[in-house]
Each structure stands twice: as C-alpha cells, then as structure tokens.
Design a protein around this motif. Structure first.
Motif, PDB file in Angstrom:
ATOM      1  N   LEU A  62       0.823  -1.205   0.000  1.00  0.00           N
ATOM      2  CA  LEU A  62       0.000   0.000   0.000  1.00  0.00           C
ATOM      3  C   LEU A  62       0.861   1.260   0.000  1.00  0.00           C
ATOM      4  O   LEU A  62       0.586   2.205  -0.744  1.00  0.00           O
ATOM      5  N   LEU A  63       1.906   1.280   0.801  1.00  0.00           N
ATOM      6  CA  LEU A  63       2.780   2.454   0.841  1.00  0.00           C
ATOM      7  C   LEU A  63       3.500   2.659  -0.484  1.00  0.00           C
ATOM      8  O   LEU A  63       3.614   3.787  -0.968  1.00  0.00           O
ATOM      9  N   GLY A  64       3.967   1.586  -1.089  1.00  0.00           N
ATOM     10  CA  GLY A  64       4.602   1.696  -2.399  1.00  0.00           C
ATOM     11  C   GLY A  64       3.623   2.197  -3.450  1.00  0.00           C
ATOM     12  O   GLY A  64       3.963   3.045  -4.281  1.00  0.00           O
ATOM     13  N   PHE A  65       2.398   1.694  -3.404  1.00  0.00           N
ATOM     14  CA  PHE A  65       1.362   2.137  -4.326  1.00  0.00           C
ATOM     15  C   PHE A  65       1.057   3.619  -4.145  1.00  0.00           C
ATOM     16  O   PHE A  65       0.922   4.358  -5.121  1.00  0.00           O
ATOM     17  N   LEU A  66       0.974   4.070  -2.880  1.00  0.00           N
ATOM     18  CA  LEU A  66       0.665   5.471  -2.619  1.00  0.00           C
ATOM     19  C   LEU A  66       1.771   6.404  -3.104  1.00  0.00           C
ATOM     20  O   LEU A  66       1.492   7.453  -3.690  1.00  0.00           O
ATOM     21  N   VAL A  67       3.018   6.022  -2.872  1.00  0.00           N
ATOM     22  CA  VAL A  67       4.136   6.860  -3.310  1.00  0.00           C
ATOM     23  C   VAL A  67       4.147   6.969  -4.832  1.00  0.00           C
ATOM     24  O   VAL A  67       4.260   8.066  -5.394  1.00  0.00           O
ATOM     25  N   LEU A  68       4.020   5.836  -5.513  1.00  0.00           N
ATOM     26  CA  LEU A  68       4.012   5.868  -6.971  1.00  0.00           C
ATOM     27  C   LEU A  68       2.773   6.592  -7.505  1.00  0.00           C
ATOM     28  O   LEU A  68       2.845   7.257  -8.543  1.00  0.00           O
ATOM     29  N   SER A  69       1.666   6.505  -6.809  1.00  0.00           N
ATOM     30  CA  SER A  69       0.457   7.209  -7.235  1.00  0.00           C
ATOM     31  C   SER A  69       0.628   8.721  -7.147  1.00  0.00           C
ATOM     32  O   SER A  69       0.193   9.451  -8.040  1.00  0.00           O
ATOM     33  N   VAL A  70       1.258   9.189  -6.082  1.00  0.00           N
ATOM     34  CA  VAL A  70       1.492  10.628  -5.934  1.00  0.00           C
ATOM     35  C   VAL A  70       2.394  11.132  -7.066  1.00  0.00           C
ATOM     36  O   VAL A  70       2.119  12.172  -7.676  1.00  0.00           O
ATOM     37  N   VAL A  71       3.443  10.396  -7.376  1.00  0.00           N
ATOM     38  CA  VAL A  71       4.334  10.780  -8.477  1.00  0.00           C
ATOM     39  C   VAL A  71       3.550  10.778  -9.792  1.00  0.00           C
ATOM     40  O   VAL A  71       3.688  11.693 -10.612  1.00  0.00           O
ATOM     41  N   GLY A  72       2.713   9.776 -10.003  1.00  0.00           N
ATOM     42  CA  GLY A  72       1.907   9.706 -11.217  1.00  0.00           C
ATOM     43  C   GLY A  72       0.931  10.861 -11.335  1.00  0.00           C
ATOM     44  O   GLY A  72       0.723  11.397 -12.426  1.00  0.00           O
ATOM     45  N   VAL A  73       0.325  11.257 -10.226  1.00  0.00           N
ATOM     46  CA  VAL A  73      -0.605  12.390 -10.245  1.00  0.00           C
ATOM     47  C   VAL A  73       0.134  13.678 -10.606  1.00  0.00           C
ATOM     48  O   VAL A  73      -0.357  14.480 -11.409  1.00  0.00           O
ATOM     49  N   VAL A  74       1.315  13.876 -10.044  1.00  0.00           N
ATOM     50  CA  VAL A  74       2.097  15.075 -10.367  1.00  0.00           C
ATOM     51  C   VAL A  74       2.473  15.081 -11.854  1.00  0.00           C
ATOM     52  O   VAL A  74       2.323  16.102 -12.540  1.00  0.00           O
ATOM     53  N   LEU A  75       2.956  13.958 -12.367  1.00  0.00           N
ATOM     54  CA  LEU A  75       3.322  13.894 -13.787  1.00  0.00           C
ATOM     55  C   LEU A  75       2.097  14.054 -14.686  1.00  0.00           C
ATOM     56  O   LEU A  75       2.170  14.706 -15.735  1.00  0.00           O
ATOM     57  N   GLY A  76       0.981  13.473 -14.301  1.00  0.00           N
ATOM     58  CA  GLY A  76      -0.250  13.631 -15.069  1.00  0.00           C
ATOM     59  C   GLY A  76      -0.730  15.074 -15.079  1.00  0.00           C
ATOM     60  O   GLY A  76      -1.201  15.583 -16.103  1.00  0.00           O
ATOM     61  N   TYR A  77      -0.594  15.756 -13.956  1.00  0.00           N
ATOM     62  CA  TYR A  77      -0.970  17.165 -13.885  1.00  0.00           C
ATOM     63  C   TYR A  77      -0.092  18.006 -14.806  1.00  0.00           C
ATOM     64  O   TYR A  77      -0.585  18.878 -15.522  1.00  0.00           O
ATOM     65  N   ILE A  78       1.200  17.727 -14.805  1.00  0.00           N
ATOM     66  CA  ILE A  78       2.112  18.466 -15.686  1.00  0.00           C
ATOM     67  C   ILE A  78       1.750  18.215 -17.148  1.00  0.00           C
ATOM     68  O   ILE A  78       1.731  19.143 -17.963  1.00  0.00           O
ATOM     69  N   ALA A  79       1.446  16.970 -17.500  1.00  0.00           N
ATOM     70  CA  ALA A  79       1.040  16.667 -18.873  1.00  0.00           C
ATOM     71  C   ALA A  79      -0.271  17.358 -19.217  1.00  0.00           C
ATOM     72  O   ALA A  79      -0.463  17.814 -20.348  1.00  0.00           O
ATOM     73  N   TRP A  80      -1.177  17.453 -18.260  1.00  0.00           N
ATOM     74  CA  TRP A  80      -2.463  18.104 -18.502  1.00  0.00           C
ATOM     75  C   TRP A  80      -2.282  19.611 -18.707  1.00  0.00           C
ATOM     76  O   TRP A  80      -2.895  20.209 -19.600  1.00  0.00           O
ATOM     77  N   VAL A  81      -1.441  20.222 -17.907  1.00  0.00           N
ATOM     78  CA  VAL A  81      -1.228  21.662 -18.008  1.00  0.00           C
ATOM     79  C   VAL A  81      -0.552  22.027 -19.325  1.00  0.00           C
ATOM     80  O   VAL A  81      -0.826  23.080 -19.895  1.00  0.00           O
ATOM     81  N   THR A  82       0.300  21.146 -19.837  1.00  0.00           N
ATOM     82  CA  THR A  82       1.024  21.444 -21.070  1.00  0.00           C
ATOM     83  C   THR A  82       0.294  20.970 -22.322  1.00  0.00           C
ATOM     84  O   THR A  82       0.870  20.984 -23.400  1.00  0.00           O
ATOM     85  N   ARG A  83      -0.975  20.588 -22.195  1.00  0.00           N
ATOM     86  CA  ARG A  83      -1.747  20.150 -23.362  1.00  0.00           C
ATOM     87  C   ARG A  83      -2.015  21.343 -24.266  1.00  0.00           C
ATOM     88  O   ARG A  83      -1.981  22.494 -23.821  1.00  0.00           O
ATOM     89  N   PRO A  84      -2.314  21.098 -25.525  1.00  0.00           N
ATOM     90  CA  PRO A  84      -2.609  22.217 -26.423  1.00  0.00           C
ATOM     91  C   PRO A  84      -3.943  22.845 -26.049  1.00  0.00           C
ATOM     92  O   PRO A  84      -4.908  22.149 -25.753  1.00  0.00           O
ATOM     93  N   GLN A  85      -3.983  24.145 -26.071  1.00  0.00           N
ATOM     94  CA  GLN A  85      -5.204  24.882 -25.751  1.00  0.00           C
ATOM     95  C   GLN A  85      -6.002  25.119 -27.030  1.00  0.00           C
ATOM     96  O   GLN A  85      -5.422  25.335 -28.092  1.00  0.00           O
ATOM     97  N   GLN A  86      -7.297  25.085 -26.929  1.00  0.00           N
ATOM     98  CA  GLN A  86      -8.157  25.346 -28.077  1.00  0.00           C
ATOM     99  C   GLN A  86      -8.141  26.826 -28.410  1.00  0.00           C
ATOM    100  O   GLN A  86      -8.231  27.677 -27.522  1.00  0.00           O
ATOM    101  N   ILE A  87      -8.025  27.143 -29.671  1.00  0.00           N
ATOM    102  CA  ILE A  87      -8.032  28.534 -30.118  1.00  0.00           C
ATOM    103  C   ILE A  87      -9.471  28.891 -30.468  1.00  0.00           C
ATOM    104  O   ILE A  87     -10.105  28.261 -31.315  1.00  0.00           O
ATOM    105  N   GLU A  88      -9.996  29.899 -29.790  1.00  0.00           N
ATOM    106  CA  GLU A  88     -11.359  30.338 -30.064  1.00  0.00           C
ATOM    107  C   GLU A  88     -11.317  31.541 -30.975  1.00  0.00           C
ATOM    108  O   GLU A  88     -10.543  32.472 -30.782  1.00  0.00           O
ATOM    109  N   GLU A  89     -12.161  31.525 -31.974  1.00  0.00           N
ATOM    110  CA  GLU A  89     -12.182  32.625 -32.945  1.00  0.00           C
ATOM    111  C   GLU A  89     -13.382  33.490 -32.747  1.00  0.00           C
ATOM    112  O   GLU A  89     -14.411  33.133 -32.379  1.00  0.00           O
TER     113      GLU A  89
END
Length: 89
Positions: A62-89
């Motif tokens: 459980l502790l190993g899962f939690l540590v890896l999950s926290v790292v995964g959430v941080v990396l997923g957040y970074i990938a989400w923030v750097t996604r392409p933004q939609q251009i509205e016209e």
C-alpha cells in the motif's frame, strides 16, 4: 476544415514522461506483488504489522502504491497543463 492545435516540445516531453511512468508503475506493481508473494512469513510474526507478517506485506504494498500514485498524479498534472489549448475565434 479545422486546424488541429499541436503540443509544443515541452508538452510532448511531459506526455511521454507520463506514459513511460505509467508503464513503469504497472511493471513495478506486478513485480512487487510477484516478489512479495514468494516471501514466507518468518516464525513468530504477529499481526502487529511486522514486515514479515501478512499485514506487513500489505502495508508495504500500500505504501509503495501510494508513493508511486502521488508521483503519477504530479506527472499527469504536468502533462495536462502542457496540453494544447483550443483557439477560439
């Protein structure tokens, strides 16, 4: 026809790092459970959470899962923030 917005180099790197980590996460969890299933509890292990007891094995998993999950959430957040933004016209 709509132009597709593409990720920049930093966004692509963040996404690939996230993908690689997801693969590592699956491999690490499978390997951990395979190795831990081969460990035999030593004589005299109690249910107090000693590392050799069954509860100790599950707490470690459980502790190993939690540590890896926290790292995964941080990396997923970074990938989400750097996604392409939609251009509205």
């Amino acid at each position: 026809m709509e132009d597709r917005v593409k990720r920049g180099p930093g966004g692509k790197l963040a996404l690939w790092v996230f993908y690689a980590f997801c693969g590592y996460f699956v491999w690490a969890m499978a390997r951990y459970f395979w190795v831990i299933s081969q460990v035999q509890a030593f004589p005299g292990a109690t249910l107090d959470g000693e590392l050799g007891s069954t509860i100790g094995k599950w707490v470690g998993a459980l502790l190993g899962f939690l540590v890896l999950s926290v790292v995964g959430v941080v990396l997923g957040y970074i990938a989400w923030v750097t996604r392409p933004q939609q251009i509205e016209e």
